[in-house]
Design an enzyme around this catalytic site. Structure first.
Site, PDB file in Angstrom:
ATOM      1  N   SER A   6      -4.177   9.843   0.206  1.00 54.05           N
ATOM      2  CA  SER A   6      -3.891  10.212  -1.170  1.00 54.05           C
ATOM      3  C   SER A   6      -4.694  11.372  -1.695  1.00 54.05           C
ATOM      4  O   SER A   6      -5.551  11.218  -2.551  1.00 54.05           O
ATOM      5  CB  SER A   6      -4.123   9.000  -2.062  1.00 54.05           C
ATOM      6  OG  SER A   6      -3.828   9.296  -3.400  1.00 54.05           O
ATOM      7  N   ASP A  30       0.164   6.386  -4.881  1.00 53.44           N
ATOM      8  CA  ASP A  30      -0.179   7.268  -3.756  1.00 53.44           C
ATOM      9  C   ASP A  30       0.751   6.958  -2.591  1.00 53.44           C
ATOM     10  O   ASP A  30       0.578   5.962  -1.888  1.00 53.44           O
ATOM     11  CB  ASP A  30      -1.631   7.058  -3.346  1.00 53.44           C
ATOM     12  CG  ASP A  30      -2.118   8.141  -2.393  1.00 53.44           C
ATOM     13  OD1 ASP A  30      -1.268   8.801  -1.789  1.00 53.44           O
ATOM     14  OD2 ASP A  30      -3.336   8.292  -2.272  1.00 53.44           O
ATOM     15  N   THR A  31       1.735   7.807  -2.388  1.00 52.38           N
ATOM     16  CA  THR A  31       2.697   7.590  -1.307  1.00 52.38           C
ATOM     17  C   THR A  31       2.118   7.914   0.059  1.00 52.38           C
ATOM     18  O   THR A  31       2.736   7.608   1.079  1.00 52.38           O
ATOM     19  CB  THR A  31       3.943   8.450  -1.540  1.00 52.38           C
ATOM     20  OG1 THR A  31       3.550   9.826  -1.621  1.00 52.38           O
ATOM     21  CG2 THR A  31       4.650   8.044  -2.820  1.00 52.38           C
TER      22      THR A  31
END
Length: 1059
Positions: A6, A30-31
């Site tokens: 992230s 946060d992908t």
């Protein structure tokens, strides 16, 4: 493989706000992260151990703590979060895996995020210089590694030296799972969302008080503590019109000896307008009484307990206070509010309700966990910690006591064998200097009195010290009795007396005794004492007869031990044999009757024991005072406490709205019915067991107030035990009725019963008929209906005659409480001279004033001289002589604000008649002497001797000693106010007391009729008569009327009467 965690290259972060259990949290999205993270101290949940390596730009770090966020309205299943302070601005971080499972959709057009079918607003913030984190997830879990768990908490400050190796190992493993429960000084304090404190006030007008002036050093301390509370989020700046002043109180010095202070808010004015919360605070003796037969005890200490409860938003402004630097208000519940203890007790009961009485007990912020084995105890600790963690509460684990065989709880040491005094307080008593002032005596007696239940004959020992608290009494610290009392109290506290904890499966024995000056009692089981109590008699009680004192000891002792005895069969042991026939006394007197009724709610049997076998209670009641014991200070017992037991009532169950009737039969069946608006549940059962009783309570005790009827005392004991165990899982108040009446279904059936009984019993009157019906039957408004039925009875109307009062009813004369409150006067004649004799009833002070004639003017002039010498009384009592009965004298006394009370005819006043006999006797003695000077002043000599020389038998003092140095009731305005307030109740009490004497042999006349006239006969014309009876008019022809007159003794001059 290592994955970047992230890092947003744009320097901006995207987050959403979620609301969980009433509180808002910032969740960073946060992908690029494969894990979820949560800051420390967000949720108090059990910690699992799962290692995860994280690489940052500053080097690698290792995460070990994992919590499982339970399924809730936001997350549809349990989700793992690693505990780490990853940010100062965000509470949680949601990674890619959770976003994928939630089928998240990010809509940048509308700036929204859909998570588990719920839509949130997407918020973008600027960079905050977070670390660049790289993580590497290791597959293995070390949750089972006890060696790792031991390293998680710093146990050096924990009190575990008393534990063996096995106990220490298991306890440390358990505590590490609940690491997030620990509060460390300086951390931000969490709060529970299970309850909010509401300030309900009588009005909304702001309460404002000026700030108290403080010393400069104290002002610095106030500002430091206010800043600390601001940092922790306990308070905020305020614009409230309310204001309460701050002040500083000293605390115990720290280990270095530096002075410590506590800043408190003076909420007294706010508390005055606060509506009290009647939520019951548990009785300490009752809590301690439930800890028998346990081997392990753990006491839990909540961190800043009150501050973990949030204030209601509308009540925050009322908590405002000011300092030199500004105006603030509390966001959390502060100390010092009137209802704060009740709110906190309610909060703890709500949180721990399923565990109360089974695993733990609670008194405000003190929690004790009790068990009979190690395994059971560790399980109980885990259950309690889980409940506290769910409620988001914090503990001071370093102040908790774990797995103790002797635990310090509520100022006592609880052991498997009994209760002991706290050694810390014993040490404080031993080092206490001898008191030299009133305030110091009260402080010392307050400290020792806290343990008076452990000290037989406490009232006797402390008597020389309590007597020093009287007004105008000099404290002589060199007096031998004073020193001995002080040293003896300290010596007795040093001892280690152990009282047995009560076993509610066994029968209680209450042993009582009364001496001339004090009461004593001991509660025991199988000869082992549970508690000692003693107290002195007050001045009024000293005049009681022997049986009254002995019964007073029983009434007082049962009130003190109410939470042990109510609802249970117990034995009373007394060395006063007449008490065995207490329930069979035909004319016990008003006082004994009141006490007998008060004891009727208990189930007991009185046994006689010989005086020498009653040594314990006898010793408690012996107070050895050589002189002046009448005015000694009195030690009183505590007020009646709240109890979880089912209360008893003699009122039949038919009168209550919600009825549950237990009937023992060969069936198990439940029926519901309704009659007269009352809900009735009939429960038939064959055998009552504890499990069945619990199920019945849970199924049917669903209303706020319930009354039960159960005939079998054995089965009631089972229901009682079940109610005690589950009482905290409901809000139901339960009462047991001792009587069940037959419901009469219709008015026709009711009228038939009344008419048949009325005729069969030879036409009794309304009151008797009502009592007879209510003994076995129930019908709404039965008394009024019976009155109407009997009023229509022709036989009663024609046959019953009037009962007219011929004399004033006998009344108990209340004793005066002051000099000059009541004078008794009469006309006294001797040797051809007439006098007005006057005696003050309180002091027995007497005087005579000579009069020339017996007319009202001479009597008035004599009374003026008496009032000028002695002062005006409030009440003047006299015989029905012509002068005192005159309207002119009565009006003059009314102008002087003196109430005149006349005796009945031929009924002299004992006090003044006795005075006349004394004077006649003294005159005969003087006339027989040769002293001519005395003969010239006979009356003066007699009065001087009577008032100044001789002690009166009733008071034990010379009349002049009491009269000349006593206060005047007219000037005591406070007592006048109190007496006015009590006037209504006083009249009612007097009426109730009088009823016991009105039927006695001294009552020569008939009672005054409280009812209106019921019958009137008049002749309307020469041939007709009219009889009016309760507004019902009947006309008779003269021949018919004469026949009835002859048979029923009616007459035209007959006055109205009753039956």
């Amino acid at each position: 493989t290592k994955r970047k965690f992230s890092v947003n290259s744009s320097g901006k972060y995207e987050y959403i706000k979620i609301v969980y259990k009433g509180r808002s949290y910032k969740c960073l999205l946060d992908t690029g992260s494969t894990i979820n993270m949560i800051n420390e101290n967000i949720f108090c949940l059990p910690i699992q151990n799962s290692r995860c390596e994280v690489l940052t730009s500053n080097g690698p770090i290792t995460l070990n703590d994992l919590i499982m966020l339970p399924r809730n309205s936001i997350f549809k299943k349990t989700e793992p979060f690693y505990v780490h302070r990853f940010s100062n601005n965000y509470d949680m971080l949601i990674g890619r895996k959770l976003l994928k499972n939630a089928q998240s959709v990010i809509n940048y057009k509308n700036d929204t995020v859909t998570l588990f079918d719920q839509t949130y607003k997407l918020i973008t913030s600027e960079s905050e210089r977070n670390q660049n984190l790289y993580i590497q997830r290791t597959p293995e879990s070390i949750a089972s590694s006890d060696q790792e768990s031991i390293k998680k908490l710093d146990f050096s400050q924990f009190r575990l030296d008393h534990l063996n190796q096995e106990e220490t190992f298991k306890l440390k493993g358990l505590l590490n799972k609940f690491r997030n429960l620990e509060y460390k000084e300086g951390e931000k304090l969490t709060f529970t969302n299970t309850i909010k404190h509401v300030l309900n006030t009588t009005h909304n007008s702001p309460i404002y008080s000026k700030q108290y002036p403080l010393a400069q050093t104290h002002e610095i301390e106030v500002e430091n503590q206010v800043q600390e509370m601001l940092n922790q989020g306990l308070i905020r700046e305020s614009n409230s019109p309310y204001n309460s002043p701050t002040w500083v109180v000293p605390k115990k010095p720290d280990a270095s000896g530096a002075n410590k202070y506590r800043v408190v808010i003076d909420y007294r004015k706010l508390n005055e307008i606060t509506i009290p919360d009647r939520y019951p605070i548990p009785n300490m003796d009752e809590i301690l009484g439930k800890l028998g037969k346990c081997q392990y005890f753990t006491t839990i200490d909540l961190a800043k307990g009150f501050h973990q409860i949030e204030m209601d938003e509308e009540s925050i402004s009322k908590t405002a206070f000011s300092t030199k630097s500004g105006h603030y208000e509390y966001l959390r519940m502060p100390f010092g509010l009137r209802n704060a203890p009740a709110t906190f007790q309610r909060c703890m009961n709500n949180i721990l309700r399923p565990l109360l009485n089974k695993h733990c007990l609670v008194y405000l912020d003190d929690i004790i966990i009790f068990s009979t084995s190690l395994t059971e105890h560790l399980n109980s600790i885990q259950l309690v910690f889980t409940k506290l963690a769910d409620a988001n509460l914090k503990l001071q684990l370093d102040k908790c006591e774990f797995l103790k065989k002797e635990a310090n709880f509520l100022g006592h040491i609880v052991t498997p064998d009994g209760i002991k005094p706290n050694p810390i307080k014993v040490k404080a008593i031993v080092s206490y200097p001898i008191p030299t002032k009133d305030k110091e005596i009260r402080a010392f007696l307050g400290l020792t009195g806290y343990y008076r239940k452990f000290i037989p004959n406490y009232a006797d020992i402390a008597k020389p010290m309590t007597s020093c608290l009287k007004k105008r009494t000099k404290i002589d610290t060199q007096k031998l009795e004073y020193i001995e009392a002080f040293e003896k109290l300290k010596a007795l506290i040093i001892r280690d007396p152990i009282l047995q904890l009560p076993d509610f499966e066994k029968k209680f024995v209450l042993t009582t005794d009364a001496s001339n000056l004090a009461l004593g009692a001991v509660l025991s089981q199988n000869g082992h004492p549970i508690s000692f109590i003693s107290r002195t008699l007050n001045d009024h009680e000293l005049n009681y007869s022997a049986i009254e004192k002995e019964l007073l000891a029983i009434v007082w002792a049962t009130k003190t031990f109410r939470h042990y005895l109510l609802g249970r069969q117990f034995l009373i042991a007394s060395d006063h044999q007449p008490l065995r026939w207490l329930h069979n006394l035909k004319e016990p007197g008003a006082k004994l009757e009141r006490w007998r009724v008060r004891l009727s709610e208990y189930q007991f049997k009185i046994d006689y024991i010989k005086g020498k076998e009653n040594s314990v209670a006898d010793a408690l009641s012996r107070i050895k005072i050589e002189e002046n014991h009448h005015s000694e200070a009195t030690q009183h017992s505590a007020e009646e406490d709240n109890s979880n037991l089912i209360h008893l009532t003699e009122k039949p169950i038919n009168y209550f709205k919600k009825q549950i009737i237990f009937i023992k039969s060969d069936k198990n069946k439940v029926e519901h019915s309704k009659i007269f608006g009352n809900s009735i549940t009939t429960i038939q059962y064959d055998v009552m067991t504890l499990e069945k009783a619990k199920q019945i309570l849970l199924d049917h005790f669903i209303h706020r107030n319930i009354t039960i009827y159960i005939e079998s005392d054995v089965d009631f004991e089972i229901v009682q035990r079940a109610h005690i165990e589950i009482v905290n899982t409901t809000y139901t108040k339960v009462i047991r009725s001792l009587f069940l009446l037959k419901n009469v279904g219709s008015y026709a059936e009711f009228k038939e019963i009344i008419l048949q009984s009325h005729e069969k019993l030879l036409h009794p009157g309304i009151q008797k008929m009502t009592k007879l019906f209510k003994e076995n039957h129930f019908f709404p408004n039965s008394q009024l209906l019976i009155q109407n039925i009997i009023n229509e009875c022709n036989i009663c109307n024609l046959a019953k005659t009037e009962h007219r009062n011929t004399k004033m009813p006998l009344k108990i004369t209340p004793n005066p409480e002051h000099c000059r409150e009541k004078f008794v006067v009469d006309i006294y004649s001797s040797e051809g001279k007439h006098y007005i004799s006057c005696i003050d009833i309180y002091s027995k002070f007497a005087t005579l004033e000579q009069i020339k004639t017996k007319d009202w003017i001479e009597c008035r002039n004599a009374l003026m001289r008496i009032f000028n010498q002695l002062g005006k009384p409030k009440l003047l009592k006299a015989d029905r002589d012509g002068a005192f009965s005159s309207l002119a004298l009565k009006r003059w006394l009314e102008e002087e604000e003196v109430e005149l009370q006349l005796n009945t005819a031929k009924n002299g006043v004992a006090d003044v008649e006795r005075l006349h006999k004394t004077i006649n006797e003294k005159i005969r003695i003087i006339n027989s002497s040769d002293d001519e000077e005395v003969k010239l002043s006979k009356i003066e000599t007699i009065l001087y001797t009577y008032n100044q020389k001789i002690k009166h038998d009733t008071t034990g003092q010379r009349p002049a000693q009491i009269f000349l140095y006593a206060g005047h009731p007219i000037l005591d305005t406070q007592k006048i106010k109190e007496k006015k307030i009590e006037k209504i109740n006083e009249d009612r009490r007097e009426f109730n007391i009088d009823t016991n004497y009105r039927k006695g042999p001294l009552q020569k006349g008939k009672l005054e009729n409280p009812f209106k006239p019921t019958k009137n006969v008049e002749q309307t014309d020469p041939d007709h008569y009219k009889i009016t009876n309760r507004n019902r008019v009947t006309h008779y022809y003269k021949t018919q009327f004469k026949k009835q007159k002859k048979n029923n003794k009616l007459s035209i001059s007959q006055a109205p009467g009753t039956r």
